[in-house]
Design a protein around this motif. Sequence first.
Motif, PDB file in Angstrom:
ATOM      1  N   PHE A  17      -7.235  -2.889   0.234  1.00  0.00           N
ATOM      2  CA  PHE A  17      -6.935  -1.521  -0.177  1.00  0.00           C
ATOM      3  C   PHE A  17      -5.603  -1.073   0.415  1.00  0.00           C
ATOM      4  O   PHE A  17      -5.165  -1.590   1.439  1.00  0.00           O
ATOM      5  CB  PHE A  17      -7.995  -0.557   0.367  1.00  0.00           C
ATOM      6  N   TYR A  18      -5.023  -0.058  -0.212  1.00  0.00           N
ATOM      7  CA  TYR A  18      -3.912   0.676   0.388  1.00  0.00           C
ATOM      8  C   TYR A  18      -3.946   2.106  -0.138  1.00  0.00           C
ATOM      9  O   TYR A  18      -4.447   2.359  -1.239  1.00  0.00           O
ATOM     10  CB  TYR A  18      -2.555   0.008   0.124  1.00  0.00           C
ATOM     11  N   PRO A  19      -3.420   3.057   0.628  1.00  0.00           N
ATOM     12  CA  PRO A  19      -3.374   4.442   0.167  1.00  0.00           C
ATOM     13  C   PRO A  19      -2.111   4.685  -0.662  1.00  0.00           C
ATOM     14  O   PRO A  19      -1.050   4.140  -0.367  1.00  0.00           O
ATOM     15  CB  PRO A  19      -3.321   5.242   1.471  1.00  0.00           C
ATOM     16  N   PHE A  20      -2.254   5.483  -1.691  1.00  0.00           N
ATOM     17  CA  PHE A  20      -1.114   5.903  -2.508  1.00  0.00           C
ATOM     18  C   PHE A  20      -1.155   7.421  -2.598  1.00  0.00           C
ATOM     19  O   PHE A  20      -2.149   7.988  -3.041  1.00  0.00           O
ATOM     20  CB  PHE A  20      -1.181   5.263  -3.900  1.00  0.00           C
ATOM     21  N   VAL A  21      -0.081   8.066  -2.146  1.00  0.00           N
ATOM     22  CA  VAL A  21      -0.020   9.530  -2.125  1.00  0.00           C
ATOM     23  C   VAL A  21       1.183   9.985  -2.950  1.00  0.00           C
ATOM     24  O   VAL A  21       2.311  10.059  -2.444  1.00  0.00           O
ATOM     25  CB  VAL A  21       0.096  10.066  -0.679  1.00  0.00           C
ATOM     26  N   MET A  57       3.080  -4.418   3.194  1.00  0.00           N
ATOM     27  CA  MET A  57       3.346  -3.102   2.612  1.00  0.00           C
ATOM     28  C   MET A  57       4.197  -3.149   1.343  1.00  0.00           C
ATOM     29  O   MET A  57       4.161  -2.214   0.556  1.00  0.00           O
ATOM     30  CB  MET A  57       3.947  -2.175   3.658  1.00  0.00           C
ATOM     31  N   GLN A  58       4.921  -4.237   1.121  1.00  0.00           N
ATOM     32  CA  GLN A  58       5.677  -4.351  -0.121  1.00  0.00           C
ATOM     33  C   GLN A  58       4.739  -4.476  -1.324  1.00  0.00           C
ATOM     34  O   GLN A  58       5.154  -4.321  -2.459  1.00  0.00           O
ATOM     35  CB  GLN A  58       6.680  -5.509  -0.083  1.00  0.00           C
ATOM     36  N   ARG A  68       6.577   9.549  -3.729  1.00  0.00           N
ATOM     37  CA  ARG A  68       5.381   9.350  -2.932  1.00  0.00           C
ATOM     38  C   ARG A  68       5.652   9.740  -1.494  1.00  0.00           C
ATOM     39  O   ARG A  68       6.782   9.750  -1.047  1.00  0.00           O
ATOM     40  CB  ARG A  68       4.893   7.915  -3.045  1.00  0.00           C
ATOM     41  N   ASP A  69       4.554  10.037  -0.777  1.00  0.00           N
ATOM     42  CA  ASP A  69       4.645  10.451   0.614  1.00  0.00           C
ATOM     43  C   ASP A  69       4.314   9.250   1.503  1.00  0.00           C
ATOM     44  O   ASP A  69       3.162   9.030   1.873  1.00  0.00           O
ATOM     45  CB  ASP A  69       3.677  11.607   0.873  1.00  0.00           C
ATOM     46  N   ASN A  70       5.343   8.465   1.839  1.00  0.00           N
ATOM     47  CA  ASN A  70       5.145   7.258   2.648  1.00  0.00           C
ATOM     48  C   ASN A  70       4.602   7.577   4.034  1.00  0.00           C
ATOM     49  O   ASN A  70       3.787   6.826   4.572  1.00  0.00           O
ATOM     50  CB  ASN A  70       6.451   6.471   2.784  1.00  0.00           C
ATOM     51  N   GLU A  71       5.033   8.683   4.605  1.00  0.00           N
ATOM     52  CA  GLU A  71       4.562   9.057   5.941  1.00  0.00           C
ATOM     53  C   GLU A  71       3.053   9.311   5.930  1.00  0.00           C
ATOM     54  O   GLU A  71       2.327   8.852   6.809  1.00  0.00           O
ATOM     55  CB  GLU A  71       5.314  10.294   6.426  1.00  0.00           C
ATOM     56  N   ARG A  72       2.589  10.031   4.928  1.00  0.00           N
ATOM     57  CA  ARG A  72       1.154  10.297   4.802  1.00  0.00           C
ATOM     58  C   ARG A  72       0.385   8.998   4.580  1.00  0.00           C
ATOM     59  O   ARG A  72      -0.699   8.797   5.121  1.00  0.00           O
ATOM     60  CB  ARG A  72       0.909  11.285   3.662  1.00  0.00           C
TER      61      ARG A  72
END
Length: 191
Positions: free
Chosen positions: A143-147, A176-177, A154-158
């Motif tokens: 999984f990975y988060p997508f905001v 992360m790529q 997108r909000d990479n920091e979040r």
Amino acid sequence: MGFFDTLLGKSKQVNANLDAIFALSSAAITLQVSANLIPTNQAAVVFKPASGAAFANTETEFQDVLKEMNDVTVSLSTDSFGYRWVVLNGQDLETVVTASHSVNRSLEDHGFSPQLLCSLYPFKDTGGQGMVYWVYLYKRGTFYPFVPVGHERRDNERELSLKAVVGTDLPLETEMQRWFPLWDIPISSSH
């Protein structure tokens, strides 16, 4: 993987761990308490349709299975890249996780696993920061988060903070790529 495979630069394909999808149900508690995220009780399975009767029969089969799940509604759409989205709405997160697992499993069992791209699970940020999507990469079993924020931003920091919050509750994608953005998601954010 053997010596010659290594020497010739061949890599062993990672087998998907489809049951990893079920970890999302238990991770939802951590996400709610530590990140103010609540599930929308929706999911989507994204795949590239194949031509031919065998694929059409497989699609019909998983749609029939989903119809038997009285507490799930299904809608289908195709995006501008030709990917099919099976959007699932249910009474709770466990229901849509089970339904998405069924769609993935049906495609896998009929030999169409190369067609699978990902599954998507939206969460609403009760802190007023919009939507967070947990993306399950089928071929990686992670999984990975997508905001997303605004048009194709997108909000990479979040996303990084959510990675830290979820810890070991979910199998996270370490490369992360591979955290690809998904734009024009056909899931209503009003849930």
